[in-house]
Write a protein that holds these residues in place. Structure first.
Motif, PDB file in Angstrom:
ATOM      1  N   ARG A 122       0.828  -1.210   0.000  1.00  0.00           N
ATOM      2  CA  ARG A 122       0.000   0.000   0.000  1.00  0.00           C
ATOM      3  C   ARG A 122       0.861   1.256   0.000  1.00  0.00           C
ATOM      4  O   ARG A 122       2.001   1.253   0.464  1.00  0.00           O
ATOM      5  N   ALA A 123       0.294   2.346  -0.525  1.00  0.00           N
ATOM      6  CA  ALA A 123       0.986   3.638  -0.541  1.00  0.00           C
ATOM      7  C   ALA A 123       1.112   4.145   0.893  1.00  0.00           C
ATOM      8  O   ALA A 123       0.130   4.213   1.629  1.00  0.00           O
ATOM      9  N   ALA A 124       2.326   4.498   1.288  1.00  0.00           N
ATOM     10  CA  ALA A 124       2.571   4.952   2.666  1.00  0.00           C
ATOM     11  C   ALA A 124       2.747   6.469   2.685  1.00  0.00           C
ATOM     12  O   ALA A 124       3.384   7.037   1.791  1.00  0.00           O
ATOM     13  N   TYR A 125       2.183   7.098   3.696  1.00  0.00           N
ATOM     14  CA  TYR A 125       2.321   8.548   3.851  1.00  0.00           C
ATOM     15  C   TYR A 125       1.977   8.898   5.298  1.00  0.00           C
ATOM     16  O   TYR A 125       1.671   8.013   6.107  1.00  0.00           O
ATOM     17  N   ALA A 126       2.033  10.175   5.622  1.00  0.00           N
ATOM     18  CA  ALA A 126       1.681  10.592   6.987  1.00  0.00           C
ATOM     19  C   ALA A 126       0.768  11.805   6.910  1.00  0.00           C
ATOM     20  O   ALA A 126       0.798  12.570   5.941  1.00  0.00           O
ATOM     21  N   ILE A 127      -0.043  11.951   7.938  1.00  0.00           N
ATOM     22  CA  ILE A 127      -0.927  13.110   8.046  1.00  0.00           C
ATOM     23  C   ILE A 127      -0.650  13.825   9.369  1.00  0.00           C
ATOM     24  O   ILE A 127      -0.629  13.192  10.426  1.00  0.00           O
ATOM     25  N   TYR A 128      -0.407  15.142   9.271  1.00  0.00           N
ATOM     26  CA  TYR A 128      -0.307  15.993  10.460  1.00  0.00           C
ATOM     27  C   TYR A 128      -1.659  16.663  10.667  1.00  0.00           C
ATOM     28  O   TYR A 128      -2.233  17.205   9.710  1.00  0.00           O
ATOM     29  N   GLU A 129      -2.155  16.616  11.868  1.00  0.00           N
ATOM     30  CA  GLU A 129      -3.385  17.337  12.188  1.00  0.00           C
ATOM     31  C   GLU A 129      -3.402  17.657  13.675  1.00  0.00           C
ATOM     32  O   GLU A 129      -3.100  16.780  14.497  1.00  0.00           O
ATOM     33  N   ASN A 130      -3.718  18.895  14.017  1.00  0.00           N
ATOM     34  CA  ASN A 130      -3.790  19.327  15.423  1.00  0.00           C
ATOM     35  C   ASN A 130      -2.544  18.974  16.224  1.00  0.00           C
ATOM     36  O   ASN A 130      -2.640  18.498  17.362  1.00  0.00           O
ATOM     37  N   GLY A 131      -1.380  19.163  15.627  1.00  0.00           N
ATOM     38  CA  GLY A 131      -0.132  18.945  16.355  1.00  0.00           C
ATOM     39  C   GLY A 131       0.325  17.505  16.441  1.00  0.00           C
ATOM     40  O   GLY A 131       1.340  17.209  17.067  1.00  0.00           O
ATOM     41  N   THR A 132      -0.429  16.589  15.813  1.00  0.00           N
ATOM     42  CA  THR A 132      -0.087  15.159  15.898  1.00  0.00           C
ATOM     43  C   THR A 132       0.098  14.572  14.499  1.00  0.00           C
ATOM     44  O   THR A 132      -0.653  14.899  13.580  1.00  0.00           O
TER      45      THR A 132
END
Ligand SMILES: [Fe+2]
Length: 230
Positions: free
Chosen positions: A179-189
């Motif tokens: 699967r495509a890997a990535y990251a999400i930043y939201e509200n400091g996390t």
């Protein structure tokens, strides 16, 4: 604010499916290995608030002839000449001029982007090793340090409060998960994510490009297994 953090797209246009974001950060290796360099560069230019240069961006931009070899080296050997055919001079220039590291402030947080490490921005592979990262980042003040290169996703909280984010590879995973890997930043996390995408479209692009059967087979094996099972 929702920030999409990606790295190691590697010319795989098939990975770009719906993920809502307000800003995007890219930790390098936009190109090589895949068959859609021009479309991927267009996407990054349009969507990324910041992008740094990876070792493969450097090699493609500087017209370095691939050495060849087993596995991924064979893919680079087969696809790099295709990049030079399919990319415009302006796109190659853009790759060559990408910074090797960059600070950017978003959502009141300081982000620092580098493909490898500050010690060797293009080439050093460093996993989630607390002591090594503390040492590499001694002179870098940032809340989040976004890196790539290893194609292995990880999050590492350092003692000084900095979080090292390696989102893994969105277009060429090597953690034996296709699967495509990535990251999400939201509200400091920051959260690591992996989503399924149309791998068959990525594989079809090798056939459409007229690449030899062994290269198409290698791409099929790499993308469906999430890296080669050596
Ligand atoms: Fe890479």
């Amino acid at each position: 604010m929702r920030i999409l953090i990606i790295s190691d797209i590697h010319s795989n246009m098939a990975v770009f499916e719906a993920e809502e974001f307000d800003a995007c950060l890219c930790a390098g290796d936009v190109v090589d290995y895949g068959c859609d360099p021009s479309e991927v560069v267009d996407w990054v230019q349009e969507n990324a608030a910041a992008c740094v240069r990876g070792n493969h961006d450097h090699a493609v931009g500087q017209k370095v002839r691939p050495r060849g070899g087993p596995g991924p080296r064979h893919l680079a050997f087969a696809t790099r000449p295709l990049h030079w055919q399919r990319m415009s001079d302006d796109q190659l220039k853009w790759l060559s001029q990408l910074p090797t590291s960059q600070f950017i402030e978003l959502d009141g947080k300081q982000f620092y982007l580098v493909h490898g490490t500050p010690r060797d921005p293009l080439e050093e592979y460093l996993g989630p090793k607390q002591a090594d990262w503390q040492q590499r980042l001694k002179n870098i003040d940032a809340d989040f340090v976004c890196v790539g290169h290893t194609h292995q996703p990880y999050l590492l909280e350092l003692d000084n409060g900095t979080t090292v984010v390696n989102p893994g590879s969105v277009g060429q995973p090597r953690n034996l998960d296709p699967r495509a890997a990535y990251a999400i930043y939201e509200n400091g996390t920051v959260t690591l994510k992996q989503v399924e995408y149309a791998i068959k479209d990525a594989i079809a692009s090798y056939r459409t490009a007229g690449l030899p059967d062994d290269v198409c087979e290698l791409a099929l094996q790499t993308l469906t297994d999430g890296g080669l099972r050596l």
